[in-house]
Design an enzyme around this catalytic site. Structure first.
Site, PDB file in Angstrom:
ATOM      1  N   SER A 144     -11.587  10.737  -0.945  1.00 30.03           N
ATOM      2  CA  SER A 144     -11.757  11.040  -2.373  1.00 30.03           C
ATOM      3  C   SER A 144     -13.165  11.509  -2.679  1.00 30.03           C
ATOM      4  CB  SER A 144     -11.539   9.769  -3.208  1.00 30.03           C
ATOM      5  OG  SER A 144     -10.259   9.282  -3.072  1.00 30.03           O
ATOM      6  N   HIS A 165      -6.959  16.870   0.230  1.00 23.43           N
ATOM      7  CA  HIS A 165      -7.050  15.794  -0.767  1.00 23.43           C
ATOM      8  C   HIS A 165      -5.810  15.807  -1.655  1.00 23.43           C
ATOM      9  CE1 HIS A 165      -9.216  13.876  -4.434  1.00 23.43           C
ATOM     10  NE2 HIS A 165      -8.712  12.942  -3.658  1.00 23.43           N
ATOM     11  N   GLU A 177      -6.060  19.553  -2.918  1.00 20.08           N
ATOM     12  CA  GLU A 177      -7.333  20.256  -2.766  1.00 20.08           C
ATOM     13  C   GLU A 177      -7.548  20.483  -1.271  1.00 20.08           C
ATOM     14  OE1 GLU A 177      -9.939  18.824  -6.615  1.00 20.08           O
ATOM     15  OE2 GLU A 177     -10.018  17.543  -4.857  1.00 20.08           O
ATOM     16  N   ASN A 215     -12.213  15.119  -8.702  1.00 20.15           N
ATOM     17  CA  ASN A 215     -12.997  13.890  -8.837  1.00 20.15           C
ATOM     18  C   ASN A 215     -14.407  14.128  -9.381  1.00 20.15           C
ATOM     19  OD1 ASN A 215     -10.912  12.279  -8.161  1.00 20.15           O
ATOM     20  ND2 ASN A 215     -11.493  12.009  -6.017  1.00 20.15           N
TER      21      ASN A 215
HETATM   22  C1  LIG Z   1     -17.995   1.013 -13.297  1.00 17.68           C
HETATM   23  C2  LIG Z   1     -16.903   0.933 -12.324  1.00 17.68           C
HETATM   24  C3  LIG Z   1     -15.692   1.748 -12.642  1.00 17.68           C
HETATM   25  C4  LIG Z   1     -15.219   2.505 -11.464  1.00 17.68           C
HETATM   26  C5  LIG Z   1     -14.598   3.763 -11.897  1.00 17.68           C
HETATM   27  C6  LIG Z   1     -14.537   4.709 -10.762  1.00 17.68           C
HETATM   28  C7  LIG Z   1     -13.263   5.411 -10.849  1.00 17.68           C
HETATM   29  C8  LIG Z   1     -13.095   6.323  -9.707  1.00 17.68           C
HETATM   30  C9  LIG Z   1     -11.636   6.586  -9.567  1.00 17.68           C
HETATM   31  C10 LIG Z   1     -11.383   7.912  -8.961  1.00 17.68           C
HETATM   32  C11 LIG Z   1     -10.130   7.844  -8.220  1.00 17.68           C
HETATM   33  C12 LIG Z   1      -9.865   9.084  -7.472  1.00 17.68           C
HETATM   34  C13 LIG Z   1      -8.634   8.934  -6.665  1.00 17.68           C
HETATM   35  C14 LIG Z   1      -8.186  10.166  -5.982  1.00 17.68           C
HETATM   36  O1  LIG Z   1      -9.146  10.678  -5.111  1.00 17.68           O
HETATM   37  C15 LIG Z   1      -7.621  11.235  -6.842  1.00 17.68           C
HETATM   38  C16 LIG Z   1      -6.357  10.796  -7.574  1.00 17.68           C
HETATM   39  O2  LIG Z   1      -5.298  10.651  -7.025  1.00 17.68           O
HETATM   40  S1  LIG Z   1      -6.567  10.532  -9.198  1.00 17.68           S
HETATM   41  C17 LIG Z   1      -4.987  10.044  -9.750  1.00 17.68           C
HETATM   42  C18 LIG Z   1      -4.160  11.207 -10.142  1.00 17.68           C
HETATM   43  N1  LIG Z   1      -2.914  10.711 -10.696  1.00 17.68           N
HETATM   44  C19 LIG Z   1      -2.685  10.624 -11.985  1.00 17.68           C
HETATM   45  O3  LIG Z   1      -3.527  10.988 -12.790  1.00 17.68           O
HETATM   46  C20 LIG Z   1      -1.372  10.038 -12.370  1.00 17.68           C
HETATM   47  C21 LIG Z   1      -1.154  10.091 -13.825  1.00 17.68           C
HETATM   48  N2  LIG Z   1       0.166   9.544 -14.136  1.00 17.68           N
HETATM   49  C22 LIG Z   1       1.288  10.280 -14.113  1.00 17.68           C
HETATM   50  O4  LIG Z   1       1.287  11.466 -13.848  1.00 17.68           O
HETATM   51  C23 LIG Z   1       2.545   9.550 -14.461  1.00 17.68           C
HETATM   52  O5  LIG Z   1       2.217   8.414 -15.175  1.00 17.68           O
HETATM   53  C24 LIG Z   1       3.416   9.157 -13.221  1.00 17.68           C
HETATM   54  C25 LIG Z   1       2.642   8.359 -12.200  1.00 17.68           C
HETATM   55  C26 LIG Z   1       4.006  10.420 -12.569  1.00 17.68           C
HETATM   56  C27 LIG Z   1       4.580   8.275 -13.672  1.00 17.68           C
HETATM   57  O6  LIG Z   1       5.217   8.867 -14.735  1.00 17.68           O
HETATM   58  P1  LIG Z   1       5.657   8.029 -15.999  1.00 17.68           P
HETATM   59  O7  LIG Z   1       6.478   8.898 -16.870  1.00 17.68           O
HETATM   60  O8  LIG Z   1       4.434   7.422 -16.553  1.00 17.68           O
HETATM   61  O9  LIG Z   1       6.525   6.844 -15.412  1.00 17.68           O
HETATM   62  P2  LIG Z   1       7.969   6.815 -14.799  1.00 17.68           P
HETATM   63  O10 LIG Z   1       7.988   5.561 -13.995  1.00 17.68           O
HETATM   64  O11 LIG Z   1       8.993   6.977 -15.877  1.00 17.68           O
HETATM   65  O12 LIG Z   1       8.058   8.023 -13.792  1.00 17.68           O
HETATM   66  C28 LIG Z   1       8.399   9.338 -14.187  1.00 17.68           C
HETATM   67  C29 LIG Z   1       9.242   9.957 -13.108  1.00 17.68           C
HETATM   68  O13 LIG Z   1       8.482  10.001 -11.896  1.00 17.68           O
HETATM   69  C30 LIG Z   1       9.189   9.331 -10.845  1.00 17.68           C
HETATM   70  N3  LIG Z   1       8.235   8.658  -9.983  1.00 17.68           N
HETATM   71  C31 LIG Z   1       7.123   8.042 -10.364  1.00 17.68           C
HETATM   72  N4  LIG Z   1       6.469   7.584  -9.298  1.00 17.68           N
HETATM   73  C32 LIG Z   1       7.201   7.932  -8.218  1.00 17.68           C
HETATM   74  C33 LIG Z   1       7.072   7.733  -6.830  1.00 17.68           C
HETATM   75  N5  LIG Z   1       6.016   7.080  -6.310  1.00 17.68           N
HETATM   76  N6  LIG Z   1       8.024   8.222  -6.012  1.00 17.68           N
HETATM   77  C34 LIG Z   1       9.075   8.883  -6.500  1.00 17.68           C
HETATM   78  N7  LIG Z   1       9.271   9.108  -7.804  1.00 17.68           N
HETATM   79  C35 LIG Z   1       8.358   8.632  -8.655  1.00 17.68           C
HETATM   80  C36 LIG Z   1      10.068   8.338 -11.571  1.00 17.68           C
HETATM   81  O14 LIG Z   1      11.206   8.010 -10.804  1.00 17.68           O
HETATM   82  C37 LIG Z   1      10.442   9.082 -12.831  1.00 17.68           C
HETATM   83  O15 LIG Z   1      11.527   9.931 -12.571  1.00 17.68           O
HETATM   84  P3  LIG Z   1      12.613  10.201 -13.729  1.00 17.68           P
HETATM   85  O16 LIG Z   1      13.096   8.849 -14.120  1.00 17.68           O
HETATM   86  O17 LIG Z   1      11.853  10.904 -14.818  1.00 17.68           O
HETATM   87  O18 LIG Z   1      13.625  11.050 -13.081  1.00 17.68           O
HETATM   88  N1  LIG Z   2      -5.727   5.545  -4.156  1.00 18.76           N
HETATM   89  C1  LIG Z   2      -5.782   6.805  -4.589  1.00 18.76           C
HETATM   90  O1  LIG Z   2      -5.376   7.069  -5.738  1.00 18.76           O
HETATM   91  C2  LIG Z   2      -6.309   7.894  -3.735  1.00 18.76           C
HETATM   92  C3  LIG Z   2      -6.052   9.232  -4.093  1.00 18.76           C
HETATM   93  C4  LIG Z   2      -6.523  10.272  -3.259  1.00 18.76           C
HETATM   94  C5  LIG Z   2      -7.242   9.966  -2.118  1.00 18.76           C
HETATM   95  N2  LIG Z   2      -7.461   8.643  -1.803  1.00 18.76           N
HETATM   96  C6  LIG Z   2      -8.171   8.380  -0.541  1.00 18.76           C
HETATM   97  O2  LIG Z   2      -7.188   8.125   0.456  1.00 18.76           O
HETATM   98  C7  LIG Z   2      -7.682   7.147   1.390  1.00 18.76           C
HETATM   99  C8  LIG Z   2      -6.734   5.965   1.412  1.00 18.76           C
HETATM  100  O3  LIG Z   2      -6.628   5.433   0.118  1.00 18.76           O
HETATM  101  P1  LIG Z   2      -5.407   4.470  -0.256  1.00 18.76           P
HETATM  102  O4  LIG Z   2      -5.471   4.292  -1.735  1.00 18.76           O
HETATM  103  O5  LIG Z   2      -4.151   4.915   0.384  1.00 18.76           O
HETATM  104  O6  LIG Z   2      -5.891   3.121   0.441  1.00 18.76           O
HETATM  105  P2  LIG Z   2      -5.018   1.846   0.840  1.00 18.76           P
HETATM  106  O7  LIG Z   2      -5.967   0.719   0.872  1.00 18.76           O
HETATM  107  O8  LIG Z   2      -3.816   1.751  -0.019  1.00 18.76           O
HETATM  108  O9  LIG Z   2      -4.510   2.180   2.327  1.00 18.76           O
HETATM  109  C9  LIG Z   2      -5.356   2.316   3.411  1.00 18.76           C
HETATM  110  C10 LIG Z   2      -4.562   1.929   4.654  1.00 18.76           C
HETATM  111  O10 LIG Z   2      -5.327   2.279   5.805  1.00 18.76           O
HETATM  112  C11 LIG Z   2      -5.145   1.264   6.774  1.00 18.76           C
HETATM  113  N3  LIG Z   2      -6.268   1.334   7.712  1.00 18.76           N
HETATM  114  C12 LIG Z   2      -7.555   0.987   7.525  1.00 18.76           C
HETATM  115  N4  LIG Z   2      -8.285   1.247   8.625  1.00 18.76           N
HETATM  116  C13 LIG Z   2      -7.427   1.800   9.525  1.00 18.76           C
HETATM  117  C14 LIG Z   2      -7.570   2.311  10.853  1.00 18.76           C
HETATM  118  N5  LIG Z   2      -8.752   2.309  11.468  1.00 18.76           N
HETATM  119  N6  LIG Z   2      -6.483   2.807  11.481  1.00 18.76           N
HETATM  120  C15 LIG Z   2      -5.280   2.826  10.862  1.00 18.76           C
HETATM  121  N7  LIG Z   2      -5.086   2.369   9.606  1.00 18.76           N
HETATM  122  C16 LIG Z   2      -6.141   1.859   8.949  1.00 18.76           C
HETATM  123  C17 LIG Z   2      -5.092  -0.026   5.964  1.00 18.76           C
HETATM  124  O11 LIG Z   2      -4.467  -1.058   6.701  1.00 18.76           O
HETATM  125  C18 LIG Z   2      -4.288   0.437   4.748  1.00 18.76           C
HETATM  126  O12 LIG Z   2      -2.897   0.225   4.917  1.00 18.76           O
HETATM  127  C19 LIG Z   2      -9.100   6.835   0.934  1.00 18.76           C
HETATM  128  O13 LIG Z   2      -9.991   7.665   1.610  1.00 18.76           O
HETATM  129  C20 LIG Z   2      -9.061   7.169  -0.561  1.00 18.76           C
HETATM  130  O14 LIG Z   2     -10.337   7.476  -1.073  1.00 18.76           O
HETATM  131  C21 LIG Z   2      -7.010   7.617  -2.571  1.00 18.76           C
END
Ligand SMILES: CCCCCCCCCCCCC[C@H](O)CC(=O)SCCNC(=O)CCNC(=O)[C@H](O)C(C)(C)COP(=O)(O)OP(=O)(O)OC[C@H]1O[C@@H](n2cnc3c(N)ncnc32)[C@H](O)[C@@H]1OP(=O)(O)O
Ligand SMILES: NC(=O)c1ccc[n+]([C@@H]2O[C@H](COP(=O)([O-])OP(=O)(O)OC[C@H]3O[C@@H](n4cnc5c(N)ncnc54)[C@H](O)[C@@H]3O)[C@@H](O)[C@H]2O)c1
Length: 320
Positions: A144, A165, A177, A215
């Site tokens: 990430s 990504h 990405e 991100n």
């Molecule tokens: C100071 C300290 C603070 C620290 C802060 C730091 C923060 C840093 C965090 C950064 C993280 C980065 C992580 C990563 O690198 C990048 C990312 O991944 S960011 C995340 C991106 N994702 C989103 O933004 C998700 C947003 N949400 C949605 O799009 C929707 O909510 C959802 C997840 C699709 C779910 O939809 P909803 O309508 O809400 O809920 P439903 O349950 O009704 O689902 C709708 C529809 O989708 C089907 N479905 C949902 N999940 C799945 C699944 N896993 N598998 C299969 N199908 C799925 C579900 O069945 C529904 O289908 P339908 O009923 O409509 O037919």
């Molecule tokens: N959580 C998110 O929304 C998200 C979205 C995009 C990218 N990512 C990135 O994807 C990566 C995984 O995130 P996640 O949320 O799936 O984490 P997670 O904690 O759900 O899963 C990580 C898994 O890796 C396994 N693991 C750790 N070390 C290992 C090794 N040496 N060999 C084999 N398996 C090992 C752990 O047992 C665990 O099951 C991270 O780099 C994260 O930044 C996370």
């Protein structure tokens, strides 16, 4: 008309070979992201080996994949549920599991790493895999927040190393990405773009810059939401509702934090704080640190708790 030389025949054929070659995929890490990536790759006809550190984790991952596939099938085969069940079974047959990454990469075209967000752990993994994987195998990280070039530096295949990504939940989120680090070859980059398309995703091209595209924008937004709440300017619930109803986001920032995982979020901001210690946005959050130390990782805590119970490792009150 371009002259056909021995050299460009060689480069054309190796480019075609790289593109055609991605049939067998090894996904390392069977957590939130790895399980989703394995599911989507298997659903699109790739043969997948999913690797994690224990059989128990892999069992949970496979169960999660099956549940997610059933949700997909329910929608896709609404008219013919029996075809949906056949689809689920066919996809599951494309996935095998292993706890030995080094041995399984010997037969793979692409490794997608989705393990813990820690540079040293990722470097150690890729360093070991580099010695075992065939020449043509492409390595990709789902990091990430870490620079792809830093992760790749533990290998001798900098040209065959890039970023893929994915977004959470992988089966639903259309974007990938594709990251081209300075040493990533054009052939590798093209092969990763093609692979993303083969998964039915929409790839965008990214440079190896902090946070890539999403991100770089999302993390400051989420951090600002946490800071706003810490200043007492809004409850978590109101901030979530405000961003959903006012900005049209499907989840509010706290809901998303919970969904992504507090441990992963902490790894991300701790890493950025280390690189940019004077930026107050990246300063450690005592609340986040406390929750992670208590094992309260968000939505996935329930998953981890189930796992610990299955393993009968630790049922002490602080883990519940
Ligand atoms: C100071 C300290 C603070 C620290 C802060 C730091 C923060 C840093 C965090 C950064 C993280 C980065 C992580 C990563 O690198 C990048 C990312 O991944 S960011 C995340 C991106 N994702 C989103 O933004 C998700 C947003 N949400 C949605 O799009 C929707 O909510 C959802 C997840 C699709 C779910 O939809 P909803 O309508 O809400 O809920 P439903 O349950 O009704 O689902 C709708 C529809 O989708 C089907 N479905 C949902 N999940 C799945 C699944 N896993 N598998 C299969 N199908 C799925 C579900 O069945 C529904 O289908 P339908 O009923 O409509 O037919
Ligand atoms: N959580 C998110 O929304 C998200 C979205 C995009 C990218 N990512 C990135 O994807 C990566 C995984 O995130 P996640 O949320 O799936 O984490 P997670 O904690 O759900 O899963 C990580 C898994 O890796 C396994 N693991 C750790 N070390 C290992 C090794 N040496 N060999 C084999 N398996 C090992 C752990 O047992 C665990 O099951 C991270 O780099 C994260 O930044 C996370």
């Amino acid at each position: 008309m371009a002259f056909i030389t021995r050299q460009n025949i060689r480069s054309l054929s190796s480019s075609a070979a790289l593109r055609a070659a991605i049939k067998h995929v090894t996904v390392i890490g069977g957590g939130l992201m790895g399980a989703g990536i394995a599911q989507v790759a298997a659903s699109t006809g790739h043969s997948v080996v999913l690797v994690d550190t224990s059989e128990d984790i892999l069992k949970k991952s496979t169960k999660g994949i099956e549940a997610s596939l059933k949700r997909v099938a329910k929608k896709k085969f609404a008219e013919k549920p029996e075809d949906g069940e056949a689809f689920v079974q066919k996809v599951l047959k494309n996935i095998s599991t292993s706890t030995d990454a080094v041995s399984v990469v010997q037969g793979t075209d692409l490794v997608v790493e989705a393990i813990v967000e820690n540079l040293k752990v990722k470097q150690d993994l890729f360093g070991a895999l580099d010695k075992a994987a065939p020449e043509h195998t492409i390595f990709a990280s789902n990091t990430s927040s870490l620079p792809i070039a830093d992760i790749a530096s533990s290998t001798a295949r900098l040209d065959r190393f890039g970023g893929l990504h994915f977004f959470n939940p992988v089966p639903m989120m259309k974007l990938v990405e594709v990251i081209k680090a300075p040493a990533t070859s054009q052939q590798t980059f093209d092969a990763l773009l093609e692979f993303s398309k083969a998964l039915g995703k929409h790839p965008v091209s990214c440079k190896d810059t902090p946070g890539f595209i999403v991100n770089r924008l999302l993390v400051p937004y989420m951090l600002e939401a946490v800071r706003l709440h810490e200043r007492g300017h809004g409850s978590k619930e109101d901030i979530d509702v405000a961003m959903k109803l006012g900005a049209g986001y499907p989840m509010g920032p706290f809901e998303l934090l919970d969904y992504v995982g507090l441990d992963t979020s902490k790894f991300i901001i701790d890493g950025w704080h280390e690189k940019d210690p004077d930026n107050p946005l990246f300063a450690p959050s005592p609340l986040l640190n406390k929750l992670v130390a208590e094992g309260k990782l968000g939505k996935k805590t329930a998953w981890v708790r189930n796992l610990l119970q299955t393993q009968n490792v630790n049922n002490s009150p602080e883990n519940t």
